[in-house]
Design an enzyme around this catalytic site. Structure first.
Site, PDB file in Angstrom:
ATOM      1  N   GLY A  10     -33.254  35.278   1.165  1.00 53.98           N
ATOM      2  CA  GLY A  10     -33.590  34.749   2.269  1.00 53.98           C
ATOM      3  C   GLY A  10     -32.021  34.246   3.780  1.00 53.98           C
ATOM      4  CD  GLN A  14     -29.289  24.900   9.638  1.00 55.10           C
ATOM      5  OE1 GLN A  14     -29.717  24.324   8.346  1.00 55.10           O
ATOM      6  NE2 GLN A  14     -28.214  24.194  10.113  1.00 55.10           N
ATOM      7  CG  ASP A  36     -34.958  37.213   5.352  1.00 59.81           C
ATOM      8  OD1 ASP A  36     -34.337  35.993   5.335  1.00 59.81           O
ATOM      9  OD2 ASP A  36     -36.359  36.985   6.043  1.00 59.81           O
ATOM     10  CB  ILE A  37     -39.761  38.772   4.684  1.00 61.73           C
ATOM     11  CG1 ILE A  37     -41.281  39.007   4.607  1.00 61.73           C
ATOM     12  CG2 ILE A  37     -39.419  37.356   5.703  1.00 61.73           C
ATOM     13  CD1 ILE A  37     -42.092  38.254   3.609  1.00 61.73           C
ATOM     14  CG  ASP A  52     -42.487  38.825   0.139  1.00 62.19           C
ATOM     15  OD1 ASP A  52     -42.534  37.866  -0.103  1.00 62.19           O
ATOM     16  OD2 ASP A  52     -44.122  39.427   0.218  1.00 62.19           O
ATOM     17  CE1 TYR A 142     -37.390  22.609   1.062  1.00 62.86           C
ATOM     18  CE2 TYR A 142     -36.485  20.432   1.568  1.00 62.86           C
ATOM     19  CZ  TYR A 142     -35.782  21.496   0.889  1.00 62.86           C
ATOM     20  OH  TYR A 142     -34.434  21.960   1.565  1.00 62.86           O
ATOM     21  CE  LYS A 146     -35.303  23.345  -1.592  1.00 64.13           C
ATOM     22  NZ  LYS A 146     -34.641  25.356  -2.409  1.00 64.13           N
TER      23      LYS A 146
HETATM   24  C1  AKB Z   1     -35.084  19.432   5.737  1.00 67.45           C
HETATM   25  O1  AKB Z   1     -34.933  18.578   6.629  1.00 67.45           O
HETATM   26  O2  AKB Z   1     -36.848  20.485   5.103  1.00 67.45           O
HETATM   27  C2  AKB Z   1     -33.967  20.098   5.261  1.00 67.45           C
HETATM   28  C3  AKB Z   1     -33.899  19.696   3.644  1.00 67.45           C
HETATM   29  C4  AKB Z   1     -32.917  17.833   3.703  1.00 67.45           C
HETATM   30  O3  AKB Z   1     -33.591  19.697   2.696  1.00 67.45           O
HETATM   31  N1  AKB Z   1     -32.786  20.780   5.790  1.00 67.45           N
END
Ligand code: AKB
Length: 325
Positions: A10, A14, A36-37, A52, A142, A146
């Site tokens: 990746g 950013q 990266d992909i 990938d 997300y 994590k």
């Molecule tokens: C997001 O906003 O999803 C990310 C993070 C805080 O992990 N920048």
């Protein structure tokens, strides 16, 4: 010490786009394979592979061919984009991470970096100075990925002896590559609008305080963590990482000190609920204790540098394509 052979997945994103440059400065460009992909300009400056990260065979091929010893796994769909397609987000975030862990086990990699996030926290956590060891109750896919990623990292560390290190990044602010799909992205987008002399409509309410960090500090924290001797790391896998915390109206005021005609309005959308579930500030005393972590940038010095750098990007070479935000 033998130089590591580093793979960054990746790498066009950013964090990856700047981390690759920093690691190439540190270890030599041949030691750092960016992947990266999709194609990235990083390919012009050192080794680059199209990957990938869901393709386990291709990942293994790259690791074997290059005799990779360290991986920084930066593939992820972030909090706001992730909510648009939860199943796909889980699949990409988790399956790519499992592929890395398996390759780590199979090829006995020396060290692996996993970027965690303040998104592991949720509404039940203390908002101010959120402690390291809190019950994790994320509200986004997300964040769920994590938390699961940290737990899998602990599992592989325990069962297979892998050396896996992780930081719970706050919102990261950088001028090099636009942020993509996060809830903290407003704090990057605001600078692009300000420097271009445009009005900024913020998708969060003016008093929403979130933990943030300038990219330069975040990269230094990452490199310092990866360089710390394992015996000095008391935490296990994931460390809280803080630095700054501010609200949209505070960053707007800091920008207006430099660009007095800058204007902002507030039109909160669905990202407000995500921001409301996150901490306002983070207790990162364990990072301070274990490797003396301290940020160098405050809100004002970050604003000065962001504006300077973006002015160069937009106005010193008008033939260069402007980044889309
Ligand atoms: C997001 O906003 O999803 C990310 C993070 C805080 O992990 N920048």
């Amino acid at each position: 010490m033998q130089k590591p052979v580093v793979l960054i997945t990746g790498a066009a994103g950013q964090i990856g786009s700047v981390l690759a440059e920093k690691l190439r400065e540190k270890w030599g460009k041949e030691q750092v394979i960016a992947s990266d992909i999709k194609y990235s300009p990083l390919a012009k400056k050192g080794p680059f592979e199209i990957l990938d990260a869901l393709d386990q065979n291709r990942l293994e091929e790259i690791v074997q061919k290059n005799k990779v010893t360290r991986i920084y796994h930066l593939v992820a769909i972030l909090s706001a984009s992730g909510e648009k397609n939860p199943v796909r987000t889980w699949d990409i975030n988790m399956r790519s991470w499992m592929n890395i862990l398996e390759v780590g086990r199979k090829y006995n990699l020396e060290r692996i970096f996993f970027p965690s996030s303040i998104a592991v926290f949720g509404p039940l956590n203390e908002k101010i100075n959120t402690p390291q060891d809190s019950v994790l109750n994320p509200t986004t896919v997300y964040g769920l990925s994590k938390v699961a990623g940290e737990n899998w990292a602990n599992y592989y560390a325990e069962k297979h002896g892998l050396d896996i290190r992780s930081l719970r990044y706050p919102g990261l602010i950088s001028h090099q590559t636009p942020a993509g799909g996060g809830t903290t992205d407003y704090a990057v987008d605001i600078f692009h609008k300000a420097v271009k002399g445009e009005h900024f409509s913020c998708f969060l309410k003016k008093n929403t305080r979130l933990p943030m960090l300038y990219m330069d500090d975040a990269l230094r924290a990452t490199i310092e963590l990866m360089d710390t001797p394992v015996e000095e790391l008391t935490r296990g896998v994931a460390y809280n990482l803080g630095g700054l915390d501010f609200t949209p109206s505070e960053i707007a005021a800091a920008i207006q000190n430099i660009l007095p005609t800058f204007s902002i309005s507030y039109e909160p959308d669905e990202r407000q609920a995500i921001a409301d579930s996150w901490p306002s500030s983070i207790d990162d005393s364990m990072a301070f204790q274990d490797w003396n972590w301290k940020p160098n940038y405050d809100l004002n010095s970050m604003c000065i540098e962001m504006i300077d750098e973006l002015k160069k990007k937009y106005f010193s070479n008008l033939s260069t394509a402007l980044p889309k935000i």
